[in-house]
Design a protein around this motif. Sequence first.
Motif, PDB file in Angstrom:
ATOM      1  N   ASN A 104       0.810  -1.231   0.000  1.00 53.64           N
ATOM      2  CA  ASN A 104       0.000   0.000   0.000  1.00 53.64           C
ATOM      3  C   ASN A 104       0.843   1.281   0.000  1.00 53.64           C
ATOM      4  O   ASN A 104       0.347   2.357   0.324  1.00 53.64           O
ATOM      5  CB  ASN A 104      -0.935   0.005   1.205  1.00 53.64           C
ATOM      6  CG  ASN A 104      -0.183  -0.061   2.534  1.00 53.64           C
ATOM      7  OD1 ASN A 104       1.041  -0.213   2.547  1.00 53.64           O
ATOM      8  ND2 ASN A 104      -0.901   0.038   3.629  1.00 53.64           N
ATOM      9  N   GLY A 105       2.115   1.166  -0.328  1.00 52.85           N
ATOM     10  CA  GLY A 105       2.987   2.341  -0.379  1.00 52.85           C
ATOM     11  C   GLY A 105       3.483   2.797   0.981  1.00 52.85           C
ATOM     12  O   GLY A 105       4.017   3.903   1.110  1.00 52.85           O
ATOM     13  N   ALA A 106       3.328   1.938   1.988  1.00 54.85           N
ATOM     14  CA  ALA A 106       3.747   2.319   3.338  1.00 54.85           C
ATOM     15  C   ALA A 106       5.262   2.473   3.455  1.00 54.85           C
ATOM     16  O   ALA A 106       5.748   3.092   4.397  1.00 54.85           O
ATOM     17  CB  ALA A 106       3.255   1.280   4.346  1.00 54.85           C
ATOM     18  N   GLN A 107       6.005   1.902   2.461  1.00 53.84           N
ATOM     19  CA  GLN A 107       7.458   2.061   2.505  1.00 53.84           C
ATOM     20  C   GLN A 107       7.875   3.532   2.389  1.00 53.84           C
ATOM     21  O   GLN A 107       8.931   3.935   2.891  1.00 53.84           O
ATOM     22  CB  GLN A 107       8.135   1.239   1.396  1.00 53.84           C
ATOM     23  CG  GLN A 107       7.741   1.616  -0.011  1.00 53.84           C
ATOM     24  CD  GLN A 107       6.562   0.784  -0.496  1.00 53.84           C
ATOM     25  OE1 GLN A 107       5.722   0.365   0.305  1.00 53.84           O
ATOM     26  NE2 GLN A 107       6.522   0.543  -1.806  1.00 53.84           N
ATOM     27  N   TYR A 108       7.023   4.321   1.755  1.00 55.49           N
ATOM     28  CA  TYR A 108       7.313   5.756   1.678  1.00 55.49           C
ATOM     29  C   TYR A 108       7.107   6.437   3.026  1.00 55.49           C
ATOM     30  O   TYR A 108       7.778   7.420   3.348  1.00 55.49           O
ATOM     31  CB  TYR A 108       6.450   6.405   0.600  1.00 55.49           C
ATOM     32  CG  TYR A 108       6.814   5.950  -0.795  1.00 55.49           C
ATOM     33  CD1 TYR A 108       7.893   6.531  -1.463  1.00 55.49           C
ATOM     34  CD2 TYR A 108       6.110   4.922  -1.418  1.00 55.49           C
ATOM     35  CE1 TYR A 108       8.233   6.099  -2.741  1.00 55.49           C
ATOM     36  CE2 TYR A 108       6.442   4.491  -2.692  1.00 55.49           C
ATOM     37  CZ  TYR A 108       7.515   5.078  -3.344  1.00 55.49           C
ATOM     38  OH  TYR A 108       7.875   4.648  -4.599  1.00 55.49           O
ATOM     39  N   PHE A 109       6.159   5.896   3.807  1.00 54.31           N
ATOM     40  CA  PHE A 109       6.023   6.401   5.180  1.00 54.31           C
ATOM     41  C   PHE A 109       7.245   6.020   6.014  1.00 54.31           C
ATOM     42  O   PHE A 109       7.644   6.749   6.917  1.00 54.31           O
ATOM     43  CB  PHE A 109       4.748   5.865   5.831  1.00 54.31           C
ATOM     44  CG  PHE A 109       3.512   6.610   5.423  1.00 54.31           C
ATOM     45  CD1 PHE A 109       3.328   7.933   5.817  1.00 54.31           C
ATOM     46  CD2 PHE A 109       2.534   6.009   4.657  1.00 54.31           C
ATOM     47  CE1 PHE A 109       2.191   8.626   5.445  1.00 54.31           C
ATOM     48  CE2 PHE A 109       1.399   6.694   4.279  1.00 54.31           C
ATOM     49  CZ  PHE A 109       1.215   8.013   4.670  1.00 54.31           C
ATOM     50  N   LYS A 156      -4.801   0.116  -6.072  1.00 56.00           N
ATOM     51  CA  LYS A 156      -3.706   1.002  -6.448  1.00 56.00           C
ATOM     52  C   LYS A 156      -3.972   2.453  -6.014  1.00 56.00           C
ATOM     53  O   LYS A 156      -3.035   3.192  -5.685  1.00 56.00           O
ATOM     54  CB  LYS A 156      -3.500   0.934  -7.956  1.00 56.00           C
ATOM     55  CG  LYS A 156      -2.294   1.743  -8.436  1.00 56.00           C
ATOM     56  CD  LYS A 156      -2.099   1.645  -9.937  1.00 56.00           C
ATOM     57  CE  LYS A 156      -1.669   0.247 -10.346  1.00 56.00           C
ATOM     58  NZ  LYS A 156      -1.347   0.156 -11.794  1.00 56.00           N
ATOM     59  N   ASP A 157      -5.267   2.858  -6.039  1.00 57.03           N
ATOM     60  CA  ASP A 157      -5.587   4.233  -5.622  1.00 57.03           C
ATOM     61  C   ASP A 157      -5.162   4.492  -4.172  1.00 57.03           C
ATOM     62  O   ASP A 157      -4.703   5.588  -3.836  1.00 57.03           O
ATOM     63  CB  ASP A 157      -7.089   4.502  -5.768  1.00 57.03           C
ATOM     64  CG  ASP A 157      -7.526   4.491  -7.227  1.00 57.03           C
ATOM     65  OD1 ASP A 157      -6.640   4.638  -8.094  1.00 57.03           O
ATOM     66  OD2 ASP A 157      -8.734   4.359  -7.488  1.00 57.03           O
ATOM     67  N   ARG A 158      -5.341   3.475  -3.316  1.00 56.06           N
ATOM     68  CA  ARG A 158      -4.928   3.625  -1.921  1.00 56.06           C
ATOM     69  C   ARG A 158      -3.409   3.778  -1.824  1.00 56.06           C
ATOM     70  O   ARG A 158      -2.917   4.594  -1.036  1.00 56.06           O
ATOM     71  CB  ARG A 158      -5.372   2.402  -1.120  1.00 56.06           C
ATOM     72  CG  ARG A 158      -4.954   2.427   0.352  1.00 56.06           C
ATOM     73  CD  ARG A 158      -5.915   3.203   1.195  1.00 56.06           C
ATOM     74  NE  ARG A 158      -7.198   2.538   1.254  1.00 56.06           N
ATOM     75  CZ  ARG A 158      -7.512   1.517   2.075  1.00 56.06           C
ATOM     76  NH1 ARG A 158      -6.611   1.088   2.933  1.00 56.06           N
ATOM     77  NH2 ARG A 158      -8.709   0.999   2.062  1.00 56.06           N
ATOM     78  N   ALA A 159      -2.680   3.023  -2.593  1.00 55.54           N
ATOM     79  CA  ALA A 159      -1.216   3.125  -2.585  1.00 55.54           C
ATOM     80  C   ALA A 159      -0.773   4.504  -3.061  1.00 55.54           C
ATOM     81  O   ALA A 159       0.143   5.114  -2.488  1.00 55.54           O
ATOM     82  CB  ALA A 159      -0.605   2.034  -3.467  1.00 55.54           C
ATOM     83  N   ILE A 163       1.359   7.275  -0.999  1.00 54.30           N
ATOM     84  CA  ILE A 163       2.606   7.842  -1.514  1.00 54.30           C
ATOM     85  C   ILE A 163       2.548   9.369  -1.482  1.00 54.30           C
ATOM     86  O   ILE A 163       3.488  10.037  -1.032  1.00 54.30           O
ATOM     87  CB  ILE A 163       2.879   7.343  -2.944  1.00 54.30           C
ATOM     88  CG1 ILE A 163       3.172   5.831  -2.920  1.00 54.30           C
ATOM     89  CG2 ILE A 163       4.047   8.101  -3.567  1.00 54.30           C
ATOM     90  CD1 ILE A 163       3.247   5.198  -4.297  1.00 54.30           C
ATOM     91  N   LEU A 164       1.414   9.917  -1.962  1.00 55.59           N
ATOM     92  CA  LEU A 164       1.267  11.367  -1.957  1.00 55.59           C
ATOM     93  C   LEU A 164       1.279  11.919  -0.530  1.00 55.59           C
ATOM     94  O   LEU A 164       1.886  12.958  -0.251  1.00 55.59           O
ATOM     95  CB  LEU A 164      -0.032  11.769  -2.670  1.00 55.59           C
ATOM     96  CG  LEU A 164      -0.063  11.549  -4.189  1.00 55.59           C
ATOM     97  CD1 LEU A 164      -1.448  11.871  -4.745  1.00 55.59           C
ATOM     98  CD2 LEU A 164       0.995  12.408  -4.877  1.00 55.59           C
ATOM     99  N   SER A 165       0.603  11.196   0.375  1.00 57.69           N
ATOM    100  CA  SER A 165       0.563  11.648   1.770  1.00 57.69           C
ATOM    101  C   SER A 165       1.952  11.658   2.389  1.00 57.69           C
ATOM    102  O   SER A 165       2.322  12.575   3.123  1.00 57.69           O
ATOM    103  CB  SER A 165      -0.357  10.740   2.584  1.00 57.69           C
ATOM    104  OG  SER A 165      -1.680  10.828   2.111  1.00 57.69           O
ATOM    105  N   SER A 166       2.732  10.623   2.083  1.00 59.38           N
ATOM    106  CA  SER A 166       4.088  10.561   2.634  1.00 59.38           C
ATOM    107  C   SER A 166       4.966  11.686   2.079  1.00 59.38           C
ATOM    108  O   SER A 166       5.785  12.257   2.801  1.00 59.38           O
ATOM    109  CB  SER A 166       4.717   9.199   2.341  1.00 59.38           C
ATOM    110  OG  SER A 166       4.878   9.008   0.942  1.00 59.38           O
TER     111      SER A 166
END
Length: 444
Positions: A104-109, A156-159, A163-166
Motif C-alpha cells: 500500500n505504499g507504506a514504505q514511503y512512510f 492502487k488508488d490507496r497506494a 505515496i502522496l501523503s508521505s
Amino acid sequence: MTKLKYYLHLLTHIGADANSSYLDIKRICMVNIICILCIIPSFVFSTINIFQERWILSSINLLTGMSYSVVLGLQYFHRPRSAKALLLISSTILFFISGLLYQNGAQYFLLSVLVVSMLLYDNIKYLSIGSGIISCGILIIYSNPDIDFIEAPVHKDRAIYNILSSLVFLITAIAFFKRVIYNDKKQIEEQRIRLEEINNEKEKIFSIMAHDMRAPLVNASIIIDIFETNTVNKDHMHDFIEQLKRQLKDQHKVLDQILTWSSNSMKGAPTIRTKICVVKALEEIINEFKIHYIRKGIHIHVNVNESSFLFVNYDHMRIILRNLISNAIKFSYQDGHVYISTTEDEQRIYIHIQDEGVGIDMEKSEALFNQVQQRSIGTSNESGAGLGLLLCKELIELNEGTIHIESQPNAGSTFTVGFPKYTAHDSNANMDKEEFFTLQNSES
C-alpha cells in the motif's frame, strides 16, 4: 479565526515547557503535529478496511491511531523522550507490516520516519541503528512485491494516496525544520549584533572613565605632592586640605555619574533631554580642572550668554564638554590661553572652545571623529585614551547636535559643538534650570 489559532497553538504545544531550549520546543511541536495529522486518517482507514473485510490491516490502522494518541498523552505528562521513541518505533513496525503484506505504499512512510528520526535525534548511535533498521525494512518490502497473503492487497488508488501523503509529510517536516534553522540563524545574528553593541558600550564606559576620572585624580595627586615636598606654609595648609576634600568629593561625584550613565546605557534606556543652563554647566566643568590649568599657568576666558539654555541629555553634555575642555588644557602650552564662547542661531547654541596649543593639520583633524586614535601626549606629558572624540561625536549625534573643528599646527584648535536650543515646545523638559541643578547637587 483568532480562537482557531489559539486552539491550534495549544494542540501543537502539548507538553512544551517554557524552560526548554528553543530547539527542544520545536521538536516537541513536530511530534505533536505528526500525531495530530495522522490520528484521524488512521481511524478512518481502520473503519474503511473493516467494510472491505481487511481485518488485519484494520487492526494495524487502529493500533497506529492508538499509538499516536498515547504519544500525545506522554507529551502532555512531559515525557518527550518516551513520546519520540514510541512514535518512531511503532510507526516503523506498523508501516513495515502493512507495506510488506498489502503493498500500500507504506514504505514511503518508512522513508518519512527515517527523515523525522534524523530531525528529532542528535545522538549518532541512535540515528545509525534506526537508519539501518528502516533501510532494511524498505529493502525487504521492495524485494518481496508479491507476497501471497490471506487478505488481498489494497487498490492502487490507496497506494497512490499513501505515496502522496508521505511526500506531503516529508515536505512539511523538512519545511518546518528549515524554518526552525532560519529562526535560529536570525536569533544568532541578533545576539551577535547585541554583543557588538555591548562591546561598544564597554569601550565608551572605559573611555569616559579614562577622561572623566583622570582630572580629579591628577588634581588630588598634585596636592599630595605639594604636601610631600613641604612647599606650602601653615597659613595655606587649610586651603589645600579643603581643595583635597573637594577633589575627593568631585571624584565620588564623577564616579556616580559614570555608573549611572553606563547602567542606563547598557540597559538600553532612551536618551532623556532636559533644559540646561550653559553658564552653570560650564562653571561646574571648568572648576573640576582648576588645579590642573592653574598648575600649567593657563588662563581660561569664558564669554557666554547667561540666558542661553540647551535641550540636551545632561550626562552626555558633561562628557562631551569635559573631553573638549580637557583636550584644550592638555594641548595648550605653559601660560597659554583657552577661550570659551557661545553663538546661536534659531535652532542651536554653539559652544566654541579655542586653545593656542599644538594644533593639528586638517587631514588628521578629519579623522578625529571617525576612528580610534593612538594615545596622545599633552604638552606636560598628559596621557590620553584615544577614544574621546569618537565617543563625543556619537553622543552629539544622539542629542541631534553638530561638531566642527578648525585647527592649524602650532597655532591651536577651535572645537565648535552645537546643541539644540531649549524652547517652550520641548515637552520632554519637565524641570527648569534651577530645579535640575538642585537635583544634581542633591544627588552628588
